[in-house]
Scaffold this active site. Structure first.
Site, mmCIF file in Angstrom:
data_model
loop_
_atom_site.group_PDB
_atom_site.id
_atom_site.type_symbol
_atom_site.label_atom_id
_atom_site.label_comp_id
_atom_site.label_asym_id
_atom_site.label_seq_id
_atom_site.Cartn_x
_atom_site.Cartn_y
_atom_site.Cartn_z
ATOM 1 N N TRP A 1 -56.577 -11.262 -21.463
ATOM 2 C CA TRP A 1 -55.850 -10.961 -20.220
ATOM 3 C C TRP A 1 -54.579 -11.789 -20.137
ATOM 4 O O TRP A 1 -53.555 -11.319 -19.649
ATOM 5 C CB TRP A 1 -56.752 -11.256 -19.018
ATOM 6 C CG TRP A 1 -56.101 -11.037 -17.692
ATOM 7 C CD1 TRP A 1 -56.119 -9.892 -16.937
ATOM 8 C CD2 TRP A 1 -55.309 -11.975 -16.939
ATOM 9 N NE1 TRP A 1 -55.395 -10.054 -15.780
ATOM 10 C CE2 TRP A 1 -54.892 -11.333 -15.750
ATOM 11 C CE3 TRP A 1 -54.923 -13.293 -17.151
ATOM 12 C CZ2 TRP A 1 -54.110 -11.967 -14.795
ATOM 13 C CZ3 TRP A 1 -54.142 -13.929 -16.196
ATOM 14 C CH2 TRP A 1 -53.745 -13.268 -15.032
ATOM 15 N N HIS A 2 -54.627 -13.028 -20.628
ATOM 16 C CA HIS A 2 -53.482 -13.916 -20.508
ATOM 17 C C HIS A 2 -52.329 -13.519 -21.429
ATOM 18 O O HIS A 2 -51.180 -13.857 -21.134
ATOM 19 C CB HIS A 2 -53.890 -15.361 -20.800
ATOM 20 C CG HIS A 2 -54.583 -16.034 -19.650
ATOM 21 N ND1 HIS A 2 -55.928 -15.894 -19.412
ATOM 22 C CD2 HIS A 2 -54.108 -16.840 -18.669
ATOM 23 C CE1 HIS A 2 -56.248 -16.590 -18.333
ATOM 24 N NE2 HIS A 2 -55.165 -17.165 -17.859
ATOM 25 N N GLY A 3 -52.608 -12.853 -22.506
ATOM 26 C CA GLY A 3 -51.501 -12.478 -23.365
ATOM 27 C C GLY A 3 -51.955 -11.788 -24.634
ATOM 28 O O GLY A 3 -53.090 -11.964 -25.089
ATOM 29 N N PHE B 1 -47.658 -12.896 -17.808
ATOM 30 C CA PHE B 1 -48.992 -12.339 -17.926
ATOM 31 C C PHE B 1 -49.192 -11.144 -16.984
ATOM 32 O O PHE B 1 -50.211 -10.509 -17.019
ATOM 33 C CB PHE B 1 -50.066 -13.385 -17.636
ATOM 34 C CG PHE B 1 -49.916 -14.617 -18.502
ATOM 35 C CD1 PHE B 1 -49.572 -14.505 -19.836
ATOM 36 C CD2 PHE B 1 -50.089 -15.872 -17.967
ATOM 37 C CE1 PHE B 1 -49.416 -15.633 -20.624
ATOM 38 C CE2 PHE B 1 -49.961 -17.010 -18.756
ATOM 39 C CZ PHE B 1 -49.611 -16.882 -20.076
#
Length: 479
Positions: free
Chosen positions: A325-327, A479
């Site tokens: 999800w963060h990257g 993000f």
């Protein structure tokens, strides 16, 4: 449009004035003003993506109504699938398409198959991960029968795009924030004071702490293979404070701006660097995301109710997804898996730790500070993966910190260090410790009003005179 920009404050002042003129009883007109301001705020980066957020809002608004109208299991599953495919499909194309294509190309090359997958090179819409999860949370709540769908499209569209928390959270729960757009919201004097205090604290964290530390961190991490070990260690520690000041600063500004408008947002950070273990850290860090994954992924997978092995697999799944999800980078996936390993290892070693502290006798009084220090060290190790642009760079940073190559270790450790940034970082940590451990009667809120207002004045002067010279985007905007 950044929170630390002149344009944002002009927009906020204009919205506050308009909402004040309209009055709290004209709810739909207030929502129309907020929706218009939110679209101006979001379109400031790239107006083309306004259609993306508008169409996505319309999709989930319609799915919510459909879930109420069609009660058969098959129809409800189909509607839920439409929402999931629409939301995750858009997120996947814009955020992960190039990542998966390049990963496929590398994997096939390792097997001796050379292909050219190409890249889409799409611009990532700012905040897409945040508002996508917020919309999905609404649909999942309606599908589970925990809330009724909202019938007012204006309220729903404003809920999705509410500008104080649109691009970097907190990821609000529909059951908490959405009803606020259907109610009269009176703003009291205490709300104004609290909102301004939160905004000032957030700006101070961002421009005095995070942005001033950023120069040193960026310079060191730009040369992961040649920087000296002590500098890499210092930069990693600095990044831990930088990302906290940056992200919690954003959340403070978001909560403050929302409070000025009469809305309540959830607390997204609760002094995470004073956590005594990794589980506690994740109950204090980015609370809106960790609780989202807990409620919509971890618990539906079975949580800890199906045995130790299944629990471990659930933890790995949740943290791998959280990392992704963060990257779109393997560094984030490995960061998530590292934290999963921390949690699993912590649970397996819990009996041994308890036995060890019992054997320490009088020294057991050191348990909490030792646990906080160990947790901070483990979290800092993870920040190497989070900050490094590639797995190879992260490995180079770790080799340098551990002294596993031929680089000198101590040479030039303080070169480029900003004393103001470090003094501000130390002040922030002292403030956090006081808020955590001081008796309630000694905390800032209980100080005499004249002293508190003097602190506000000093804080404002500090932001204006000691803040970073240029506007730096918030880290979590990517993000």
């Amino acid at each position: 449009m950044l929170f630390n920009s002149f344009e944002f404050f002009l927009l906020l002042i204009a919205v506050l004035a308009a909402v004040r003129i309209v009055g709290p009883q004209r709810i739909r007109l207030r929502n129309a003003i907020l929706l218009g301001a939110s679209y101006v705020f979001y379109g400031w980066w790239d107006w083309r993506f306004l259609s993306l957020i508008a169409v996505g809002s319309a999709l989930d608004y319609g799915v919510g109504l459909g879930l109420e109208r069609w009660r058969s299991a098959g129809a409800r599953r189909a509607l839920l699938a439409v929402s999931l495919m629409g939301n995750l499909g858009v997120l996947g194309v814009f955020k992960y398409a190039d990542f998966f294509l390049s990963s496929l190309r590398v994997a096939l090359a390792a097997l001796g198959v050379e292909i050219e997958t190409g890249t889409l090179e799409l611009v990532l819409p700012v905040g897409i991960s945040f508002y996508t999860f917020q919309k999905l949370g609404y649909v999942l709540e309606v599908a589970a029968g925990r809330m009724l769908p909202v019938r007012d499209p204006l309220a729903f569209f404003t809920f999705v795009s509410f500008f104080p928390q649109l691009v970097a959270g907190p990821i609000e729960r529909a059951g908490s924030l959405l009803p606020q757009f259907l109610q009269r919201r009176d703003v009291r004097e205490a709300d104004v004071v609290t909102g301004l205090r939160w905004m000032l604290l957030g700006l101070w964290k961002k421009v005095v702490v995070a942005d001033r530390l950023a120069a040193f961190v960026d310079a060191v991490y730009a040369q992961p293979t040649t920087a000296y070990g002590a500098r890499l260690l210092l930069a990693t520690c600095a990044f831990g404070v930088q990302i906290y000041g940056d992200f919690s600063g954003y959340s403070d500004i978001a909560r403050g701006a929302a409070r000025l408008l009469g809305f309540d947002l959830m607390e997204n950070f609760r002094r995470p660097y004073l956590a005594a273990d990794i589980r506690q850290f994740w109950s204090r860090w980015h609370i809106s995301l960790s609780s989202w994954f807990r409620d919509y992924v971890y618990i539906p997978l079975g949580g800890n109710r199906r045995g130790r092995v299944r629990w471990a697999l659930n933890v790995v799944t949740v943290f791998a997804l959280s990392g992704l999800w963060h990257g779109a980078n393997w560094t984030f996936v490995l960061w998530g898996l590292l934290h999963a390993g921390y949690l699993i290892g912590g649970r397996l070693l819990q009996p041994a730790r308890e036995w060890g502290w019992r054997m320490m006798g009088p020294l057991a009084v050191l348990r909490r500070p030792a646990a906080i220090g160990a947790t901070w060290a483990l979290v800092s190790l993870g920040w190497v993966l989070f900050r490094a642009p590639s797995v190879a760079d992260a490995a180079a940073v770790l080799r340098g910190i551990l002294g596993l190559d031929e680089r000198a270790w101590f040479d030039g450790v303080l070169a480029g260090v900003d004393p103001i940034a470090w003094a501000a970082a130390a002040a922030l940590m002292v403030f956090e410790a006081g808020a955590e451990w001081l008796p309630p009667r000694w905390r800032f809120e209980m100080w005499p009003a004249v002293v508190r207002w003097a602190v506000y004045g000093i804080g404002a002067l500090t932001v204006m005179n000691l803040g970073a010279a240029k506007e730096i985007p918030f880290i979590y905007f990517q993000f």
